[in-house]
Write a protein that holds these residues in place. Structure first.
Motif, PDB file in Angstrom:
ATOM      1  N   LEU A 105       1.093  -1.852   0.462  1.00 11.34           N
ATOM      2  CA  LEU A 105      -0.070  -0.078   0.238  1.00 11.34           C
ATOM      3  C   LEU A 105       1.507   1.485   0.296  1.00 11.34           C
ATOM      4  CD1 LEU A 105      -2.802  -1.219   2.883  1.00 11.34           C
ATOM      5  CD2 LEU A 105      -2.887  -1.144   0.212  1.00 11.34           C
ATOM      6  N   ASP A 106       0.465   2.339  -1.194  1.00 11.86           N
ATOM      7  CA  ASP A 106       1.356   3.251  -0.710  1.00 11.86           C
ATOM      8  C   ASP A 106       0.514   4.402   0.199  1.00 11.86           C
ATOM      9  OD1 ASP A 106       2.790   6.265  -1.553  1.00 11.86           O
ATOM     10  OD2 ASP A 106       1.205   6.445  -3.104  1.00 11.86           O
ATOM     11  N   ALA A 107       2.278   4.213   1.334  1.00 11.69           N
ATOM     12  CA  ALA A 107       2.270   5.494   2.847  1.00 11.69           C
ATOM     13  C   ALA A 107       0.626   6.835   2.402  1.00 11.69           C
ATOM     14  CB  ALA A 107       3.000   5.581   3.039  1.00 11.69           C
ATOM     15  N   GLU A 108       0.320   6.981   1.176  1.00 14.62           N
ATOM     16  CA  GLU A 108       0.122   8.393   1.374  1.00 14.62           C
ATOM     17  C   GLU A 108      -1.409   7.848   1.833  1.00 14.62           C
ATOM     18  OE1 GLU A 108       1.142  10.398  -2.322  1.00 14.62           O
ATOM     19  OE2 GLU A 108       3.423  11.090  -1.474  1.00 14.62           O
ATOM     20  N   ILE A 109      -2.001   6.875   1.381  1.00 13.56           N
ATOM     21  CA  ILE A 109      -3.312   6.597   1.523  1.00 13.56           C
ATOM     22  C   ILE A 109      -3.938   7.311   3.253  1.00 13.56           C
ATOM     23  CG2 ILE A 109      -3.075   4.997  -0.201  1.00 13.56           C
ATOM     24  CD1 ILE A 109      -3.573   3.173   1.811  1.00 13.56           C
ATOM     25  N   PHE A 110      -3.016   7.398   4.341  1.00 10.87           N
ATOM     26  CA  PHE A 110      -3.122   6.927   5.459  1.00 10.87           C
ATOM     27  C   PHE A 110      -3.160   8.967   6.326  1.00 10.87           C
ATOM     28  CE2 PHE A 110      -0.288   3.589   5.827  1.00 10.87           C
ATOM     29  CZ  PHE A 110      -1.358   2.650   6.128  1.00 10.87           C
ATOM     30  N   PRO A 111      -2.797   9.815   5.400  1.00 13.47           N
ATOM     31  CA  PRO A 111      -3.227  11.335   6.112  1.00 13.47           C
ATOM     32  C   PRO A 111      -4.963  11.618   5.471  1.00 13.47           C
ATOM     33  CG  PRO A 111      -0.766  10.966   4.713  1.00 13.47           C
ATOM     34  CD  PRO A 111      -1.467   9.765   4.318  1.00 13.47           C
ATOM     35  N   PRO A 112      -5.628  11.209   4.052  1.00 11.67           N
ATOM     36  CA  PRO A 112      -6.588  11.463   4.073  1.00 11.67           C
ATOM     37  C   PRO A 112      -7.434  10.456   5.433  1.00 11.67           C
ATOM     38  CG  PRO A 112      -4.958  10.810   1.939  1.00 11.67           C
ATOM     39  CD  PRO A 112      -4.589  10.936   2.968  1.00 11.67           C
ATOM     40  N   LEU A 113      -6.922   9.780   5.851  1.00 13.31           N
ATOM     41  CA  LEU A 113      -7.583   9.126   6.916  1.00 13.31           C
ATOM     42  C   LEU A 113      -8.150   9.765   7.763  1.00 13.31           C
ATOM     43  CD1 LEU A 113      -6.214   5.529   6.802  1.00 13.31           C
ATOM     44  CD2 LEU A 113      -8.867   6.553   5.644  1.00 13.31           C
ATOM     45  N   PHE A 114      -7.078  11.131   8.102  1.00 16.09           N
ATOM     46  CA  PHE A 114      -6.993  12.353   9.217  1.00 16.09           C
ATOM     47  C   PHE A 114      -8.330  13.003   8.698  1.00 16.09           C
ATOM     48  CE2 PHE A 114      -2.070  10.810   9.948  1.00 16.09           C
ATOM     49  CZ  PHE A 114      -2.787   9.751   9.854  1.00 16.09           C
ATOM     50  N   THR A 115      -9.456  12.868   8.838  1.00 18.97           N
ATOM     51  CA  THR A 115     -10.523  13.553   8.915  1.00 18.97           C
ATOM     52  C   THR A 115     -10.839  14.660   9.798  1.00 18.97           C
ATOM     53  OG1 THR A 115     -12.255  11.969   9.730  1.00 18.97           O
ATOM     54  CG2 THR A 115     -11.612  12.414   7.069  1.00 18.97           C
ATOM     55  N   VAL A 116     -11.109  14.463  10.943  1.00 21.11           N
ATOM     56  CA  VAL A 116     -11.099  14.878  12.462  1.00 21.11           C
ATOM     57  C   VAL A 116      -9.053  16.051  12.998  1.00 21.11           C
ATOM     58  CG1 VAL A 116     -11.783  15.242  14.394  1.00 21.11           C
ATOM     59  CG2 VAL A 116     -12.936  13.360  13.091  1.00 21.11           C
ATOM     60  N   GLY A 117      -9.748  16.961  12.727  1.00 20.20           N
ATOM     61  CA  GLY A 117      -8.474  17.334  13.704  1.00 20.20           C
ATOM     62  C   GLY A 117      -7.727  18.828  12.421  1.00 20.20           C
ATOM     63  N   ARG A 118      -8.331  18.624  11.150  1.00 21.37           N
ATOM     64  CA  ARG A 118      -7.572  19.231   9.887  1.00 21.37           C
ATOM     65  C   ARG A 118      -8.196  20.708  10.164  1.00 21.37           C
ATOM     66  NH1 ARG A 118      -8.320  16.006   4.452  1.00 21.37           N
ATOM     67  NH2 ARG A 118      -6.629  14.590   5.433  1.00 21.37           N
ATOM     68  N   GLY A 119      -7.693  21.405  10.445  1.00 21.99           N
ATOM     69  CA  GLY A 119      -8.003  22.943  10.313  1.00 21.99           C
ATOM     70  C   GLY A 119      -8.236  23.594  12.025  1.00 21.99           C
ATOM     71  N   GLU A 120      -7.245  22.501  12.162  1.00 24.97           N
ATOM     72  CA  GLU A 120      -7.510  23.241  13.906  1.00 24.97           C
ATOM     73  C   GLU A 120      -5.973  23.133  14.384  1.00 24.97           C
ATOM     74  OE1 GLU A 120      -9.182  20.515  16.654  1.00 24.97           O
ATOM     75  OE2 GLU A 120     -10.792  20.042  16.003  1.00 24.97           O
ATOM     76  N   ASP A 121      -5.004  23.654  13.139  1.00 28.53           N
ATOM     77  CA  ASP A 121      -3.207  23.660  13.903  1.00 28.53           C
ATOM     78  C   ASP A 121      -3.404  22.235  14.204  1.00 28.53           C
ATOM     79  OD1 ASP A 121      -3.597  26.144  12.535  1.00 28.53           O
ATOM     80  OD2 ASP A 121      -4.056  27.120  14.538  1.00 28.53           O
TER      81      ASP A 121
END
Length: 545
Positions: free
Chosen positions: A160-176
């Motif tokens: 699996l490409d490791a870059e598939i994991f960051p999009p999973l972090f849907t909660v917490g974005r935009g909160e610095d």
């Protein structure tokens, strides 16, 4: 100055305590939020890997039915449709030999060399390995699943490409907030900041400093951290938040404290000024009252001295009066002897009678002076109370005989109302006499002020006031008392009479005397119509008379 600064101490303590509690609450709120973010995103990645392993299990079933190369390629396409980050899959035997491969055509699966993933898959049935930089040239996450076909053991390996994991972090974005996956070696597998398979000490080091699984604020890096250990691969989901928001909360706290301190200081300062002014006013008023009282005491002292002097004069005058009275008695004896000698001498007898008339006049004046001196001496002895039971109905006529002549000369009508019952009180007769005479004299003075308008009238009455009190009332139709004078009428040295006509002590002394008898002295008055003073005294029960 001390009075102005003292109120600031509790204000500073209150603001300091409130500021600390607010700061602590804000910091705990940030840490709790970071903990929730790390735990939530860790569960999201775990579920993604569980789902991917479930898809591999489904694919293994399909592969057992179509074990040829076409079936393996079909499995790859099916997985690639659902998981966009799937790079390739390989089927290996228990020795690690590649039996089938599906993926980019430039690779033939030769990079799927046996490793830890194979040992974990054979031992545990599945393996979620660390991200490695394989021969394909970019970091890959290796996931392996063991399955059996008959007696043969196979392992399906997927990259699996490791870059598939960051999009999973849907909660917490935009909160610095920085979210990152870390393997047990301390390498960042993927991060929300674009990190892939890197060693970012500033990001990872704090998580492994004995604080794994906890939330804390690091003062050196001015950042808050939290971390959660995942179910797969021993990975760790970390979260970092720079202290800027925390400091903004602190700034808000400081601003709030500053404004509160300023407002509180202004309020305290104004309150202190007001209270200081009020206290100064009260102290000045107390000083004036104390000075007035001192003046009254001085005047009372002077009056007491005058009283003592008057008593002394009366005593000294009384002695020559006694001598004069003895001589007057001796002269009367001589006059009787002269009458006996005169006999037929009419002229001499006439002279003797004239002399006797003069001696009688002298006797009358001596008796008058004696009564005056006795009255002064009795007044001086008024401080010694000698209470006894007296019947008011009988006592009042005795008092009136002392003032009856004066009332008649003033052309004032006196009316006495005494019920035919025994009204016994236990008081000092001389003091009660002093009170009644003072009230009668005041009534006569009030009536004299309106003598040109209407005939004067004074009514003296006594009656039972309930079962326990006796009421003695002196009512006149004189000038009355004004509203502004009623509150001062019992004040020592206050008088409505012109200068030289009164000392202003009469009513205040009477008030004190009646109070000492456990009674009440009060009045009601209407300006221009008259005044009614009344004395209430405890009545002696008939069984104790």
């Amino acid at each position: 100055m001390a009075m102005l600064l003292a109120p600031f101490i509790p204000v500073l303590l209150a603001l300091g305590t409130g500021g600390y509690l607010f700061w602590n609450h804000a910091q705990q709120g940030v840490l709790e939020r970071l903990t929730l973010l790390s735990e939530y995103n860790a569960r999201v990645v775990d579920r993604f890997l569980d789902d991917f392993l479930g898809d591999l299990a489904m694919a293994s079933l399909q592969l057992s039915e179509y074990p040829d190369a076409g079936g393996f390629e079909s499995v790859f396409k099916m997985l690639a449709v659902k998981h966009k980050g799937l790079v390739d899959i390989a089927l290996v035997d228990s020795k690690g030999a590649v039996l089938a491969y599906a993926g980019p055509s430039v690779y033939k699966g030769t990079h799927a060399v046996p490793g830890r993933w194979l040992d974990e898959a054979l031992e545990r049935g599945r393996s979620v390995g660390s991200v490695v930089s394989g021969q394909v040239g970019f970091p890959l996450c290796v996931v392996a699943l063991r399955f059996n076909v008959g007696d043969k053991i196979f392992v399906m390996r997927a990259s699996l490409d490791a870059e598939i994991f960051p999009p999973l972090f849907t909660v917490g974005r935009g909160e610095d907030v920085d979210l990152f996956l870390v393997n047990p070696k301390g390498e960042v597998i993927a991060g929300s900041g674009g990190q892939v398979l890197t060693r970012d000490r500033a990001l990872v080091e704090h998580v492994f400093m004995g604080r794994l699984g906890t939330a804390f604020r690091d003062s050196l890096s001015d950042a808050a951290y939290s971390s959660s250990v995942m179910s797969h691969g021993g990975w760790i989901l970390g979260a970092r938040k720079q202290s800027g928001p925390l400091f903004s909360a602190a700034d808000s706290t400081v601003l709030f404290l500053g404004i509160s301190l300023l407002c509180g200081g202004i309020i305290v300062f104004l309150s202190s000024l007001y209270l200081t002014g009020y206290m100064e006013k009260m102290l000045r008023q107390r000083d004036e009252e104390r000075e007035k009282l001192r003046e009254q005491l001085y005047r009372a002292g002077r009056l007491a001295e005058l009283g003592e002097m008057a008593a002394g004069f009366a005593h000294e005058i009384n002695n020559p009066l006694q001598i004069m009275k003895s001589d007057q008695a001796y002269i009367e004896m001589l006059l009787q002897d002269f009458r006996a000698r005169a006999k037929e001498d009419a002229d001499f007898l006439g002279d003797v009678n004239e002399m006797a008339a003069s001696v009688n006049q002298i006797k009358l004046q001596i008796d008058r002076c004696a009564r005056i001196t006795h009255s002064i001496l009795n007044f001086g002895r008024a401080g010694k109370s000698e209470a006894q039971n007296i019947d008011v109905a009988k006592f009042i006529p005795e008092v009136l005989t002392m003032i009856q002549k004066k009332i008649q000369l003033s052309n004032i009508a006196l009316r006495v109302e005494i019920p035919p019952v025994r009204l016994v009180v236990h008081v000092d007769p001389s003091r009660l006499q002093q009170v009644l005479l003072n009230l009668l004299n005041n009534a006569m003075y009030a009536v004299s002020e309106t003598s040109q308008i209407r005939p004067g009238e004074i009514v003296l009455s006594c009656s039972a006031e309930g079962a326990d009190m006796v009421r003695v009332e002196i009512r006149d139709n004189g000038a009355g008392i004004g509203e502004d004078q009623k509150t001062l009428i019992f004040t020592p040295f206050y008088t409505t009479k012109p200068a030289g006509s009164g000392t202003g002590l009469g009513l205040s002394v009477c008030h004190g005397i009646v109070e000492s008898m456990k009674g009440v002295l009060d009045f009601s008055s209407v300006k221009g119509q008259g005044t009614s003073f009344y004395v209430l005294l405890p009545r002696v029960p008939s069984s104790l008379e």
